[in-house]
Design an enzyme around this catalytic site. Structure first.
Site, PDB file in Angstrom:
ATOM      1  N   PHE A 153       1.103   9.767  -5.776  1.00 42.06           N
ATOM      2  CA  PHE A 153       2.508   9.581  -6.120  1.00 42.06           C
ATOM      3  C   PHE A 153       2.855  10.480  -7.302  1.00 42.06           C
ATOM      4  CE2 PHE A 153       0.321   5.626  -4.964  1.00 42.06           C
ATOM      5  CZ  PHE A 153       0.641   5.692  -3.617  1.00 42.06           C
ATOM      6  N   ASP A 186       4.248  11.476 -10.154  1.00 44.62           N
ATOM      7  CA  ASP A 186       4.975  10.903 -11.284  1.00 44.62           C
ATOM      8  C   ASP A 186       4.803  11.794 -12.511  1.00 44.62           C
ATOM      9  OD1 ASP A 186       2.316  10.477 -11.849  1.00 44.62           O
ATOM     10  OD2 ASP A 186       2.644   8.523 -12.752  1.00 44.62           O
ATOM     11  N   ASP A 224      -5.339   8.089  -6.643  1.00 40.42           N
ATOM     12  CA  ASP A 224      -4.148   8.004  -7.487  1.00 40.42           C
ATOM     13  C   ASP A 224      -4.246   6.842  -8.459  1.00 40.42           C
ATOM     14  OD1 ASP A 224      -1.011   8.606  -7.835  1.00 40.42           O
ATOM     15  OD2 ASP A 224      -1.345   6.460  -7.816  1.00 40.42           O
TER      16      ASP A 224
HETATM   17  N1  LIG Z   1       1.073   7.922  -9.626  1.00 39.69           N
HETATM   18  C1  LIG Z   1       1.403   6.698  -9.959  1.00 39.69           C
HETATM   19  N2  LIG Z   1       2.459   6.481 -10.775  1.00 39.69           N
HETATM   20  C2  LIG Z   1       2.768   5.218 -11.102  1.00 39.69           C
HETATM   21  C3  LIG Z   1       2.056   4.111 -10.653  1.00 39.69           C
HETATM   22  C4  LIG Z   1       2.676   2.969 -11.192  1.00 39.69           C
HETATM   23  C5  LIG Z   1       2.276   1.542 -11.055  1.00 39.69           C
HETATM   24  N3  LIG Z   1       1.630   1.238  -9.847  1.00 39.69           N
HETATM   25  C6  LIG Z   1       1.064  -0.064  -9.746  1.00 39.69           C
HETATM   26  C7  LIG Z   1       0.305  -0.270  -8.541  1.00 39.69           C
HETATM   27  C8  LIG Z   1      -0.851  -0.942  -8.777  1.00 39.69           C
HETATM   28  C9  LIG Z   1      -1.159  -1.014 -10.167  1.00 39.69           C
HETATM   29  O1  LIG Z   1      -1.526  -2.281 -10.576  1.00 39.69           O
HETATM   30  C10 LIG Z   1       0.073  -0.407 -10.848  1.00 39.69           C
HETATM   31  O2  LIG Z   1       0.744  -1.290 -11.673  1.00 39.69           O
HETATM   32  C11 LIG Z   1       3.745   3.420 -11.949  1.00 39.69           C
HETATM   33  N4  LIG Z   1       3.791   4.765 -11.887  1.00 39.69           N
HETATM   34  C12 LIG Z   1       4.642   5.700 -12.611  1.00 39.69           C
HETATM   35  O3  LIG Z   1       4.104   5.883 -13.931  1.00 39.69           O
HETATM   36  C13 LIG Z   1       5.166   6.237 -14.803  1.00 39.69           C
HETATM   37  C14 LIG Z   1       5.317   5.175 -15.881  1.00 39.69           C
HETATM   38  O4  LIG Z   1       4.368   5.321 -16.867  1.00 39.69           O
HETATM   39  P1  LIG Z   1       4.621   4.635 -18.304  1.00 39.69           P
HETATM   40  O5  LIG Z   1       5.830   5.341 -18.901  1.00 39.69           O
HETATM   41  O6  LIG Z   1       3.339   4.875 -19.074  1.00 39.69           O
HETATM   42  O7  LIG Z   1       4.883   3.170 -18.038  1.00 39.69           O
HETATM   43  C15 LIG Z   1       6.444   6.258 -13.956  1.00 39.69           C
HETATM   44  O8  LIG Z   1       6.661   7.554 -13.446  1.00 39.69           O
HETATM   45  C16 LIG Z   1       6.070   5.289 -12.859  1.00 39.69           C
HETATM   46  O9  LIG Z   1       6.882   5.472 -11.714  1.00 39.69           O
HETATM   47  C17 LIG Z   1       0.925   4.341  -9.790  1.00 39.69           C
HETATM   48  O10 LIG Z   1       0.219   3.457  -9.337  1.00 39.69           O
HETATM   49  N5  LIG Z   1       0.649   5.649  -9.489  1.00 39.69           N
END
Ligand SMILES: Nc1nc2c(c(CN[C@H]3C=C[C@H](O)[C@@H]3O)cn2[C@@H]2O[C@H](COP(=O)(O)O)[C@@H](O)[C@H]2O)c(=O)[nH]1
Length: 306
Positions: A213, A215, A283
């Site tokens: 994903f 991000d 990821d």
């Molecule tokens: N690639 C990727 N990006 C992810 C996630 C997740 C949460 N996934 C949930 C699924 C299972 C787990 O238990 C996680 O809780 C959020 N994000 C992204 O991160 C950024 C926020 O960062 P910060 O500002 O530090 O909170 C924001 O762009 C957000 O969209 C992921 O899994 N993969």
């Protein structure tokens, strides 16, 4: 998702500011070929889960708003996930389609117990309304219906979401070519898979087709691991927290090269050990590593997509 893979590879082979470094890919694959550290979905203990359709509604609302936390130094994804969990625990109809269409910015802020405007608050409200409206119009108000109509295919789910909900159409044009990233639509499929442990609403026969994903955390982790290399001008922009515009070459390259790099790592692990690793697993490991590493400097783009 084949389009995400193919168009990201195209960007990686035409990029001007970001390189996917093959020795970095080799090092990470070598390190992970025997075992990928297993990260449990909801390792943070912040999500709502009741094993039923309300969880699907919760996850869809969550991923409709799962973007751009950094403009507020104290706000993070955790606040959103836990805030929405509390809202649904206190009021089971909080995410009913008719209610979603009526929230104001102030109400959303109150729901998340946030004392000041949320980053991109107007966009968050608009997207909530869009989700409520389209769920009501096409899916009896239920995200679970949307998922059921995809016959256990994550690829179908992503296509269906993108065709019904404009806010999830995470694509752009790079050097004249259309590039697809679909971060929030794909993460919704992965969240279902993770939350329901691959069963019921989380059963997808093609979960291996989901990419990472794109991000703002994972690109920074890949750079720290030596998998991504930046041009001096891009490094300077990131180090000085300079905003990078949405759709700029730099921004598209950061995201697309991350997708491509994770695919390369996955291919190499397979070649080295015969193991079929999922991009979703890679990821989650990379992301969990990134959010725990507070000194990590990420790029700053105002975007509704991630
Ligand atoms: N690639 C990727 N990006 C992810 C996630 C997740 C949460 N996934 C949930 C699924 C299972 C787990 O238990 C996680 O809780 C959020 N994000 C992204 O991160 C950024 C926020 O960062 P910060 O500002 O530090 O909170 C924001 O762009 C957000 O969209 C992921 O899994 N993969």
């Amino acid at each position: 998702m084949e389009e995400v893979r193919a168009t990201s590879a195209w960007v990686a082979s035409h990029s001007s500011h970001v390189i996917v470094d093959s020795s970095g890919v080799e090092e990470v694959a070598e390190r992970m070929k025997d075992s990928i550290p297993k990260v449990e979905w909801d390792f943070e203990g912040i999500h709502y889960f009741d094993n039923g359709p309300l969880t699907v509604q919760y996850l869809f609302v969550l991923d409709a708003l799962n973007f751009c936390f950094w403009p507020d130094k104290e706000m993070s994804y955790d606040h959103l996930a836990a805030g929405l969990r509390e809202a649904i625990q206190n009021d089971k109809s909080a995410f009913d389609a008719d209610r979603l269409q009526k929230y104001t910015g102030l109400e959303l802020r109150k729901m998340l117990k946030w004392p000041r405007p949320l980053p991109l608050e107007d966009e968050r409200v608009r997207l909530l309304h869009e989700v409520g409206f389209e769920l009501e119009r096409s899916f009896d108000g239920k995200a679970s219906k949307l998922v059921e109509s995809c016959e256990k295919s994550a690829a179908k789910l992503v296509v269906l979401i993108a065709s019904h909900f404009p806010g999830f159409r995470d694509h752009t044009v790079y050097k004249g070519h259309q590039v697809f990233l679909y971060k929030r639509a794909q993460i919704f499929a992965a969240d279902l898979w993770g939350a329901f442990k691959g069963q019921g609403y989380g059963e997808f026969i093609d979960i291996d087709s989901v990419t990472m994903f794109a991000d703002y955390i994972v690109p920074a982790v890949l750079q720290q691991l030596g998998v991504l290399k930046y041009s001096p001008s891009l490094s300077k922009m990131i180090e000085s927290n300079q905003e990078i515009s949405s759709g700029s070459e730099e921004e598209v390259e950061l995201r697309a090269c991350s997708v491509h790099a994770v695919e390369k790592i996955r291919e190499l692990i397979h070649r080295k050990s015969g193991k079929q690793v999922l991009s979703v697993e890679l990821d989650l490991w990379l992301w969990a590593f990134g959010v725990q590493c507070r000194s990590l400097q990420h790029h700053r783009t105002l975007s509704i997509y991630y």
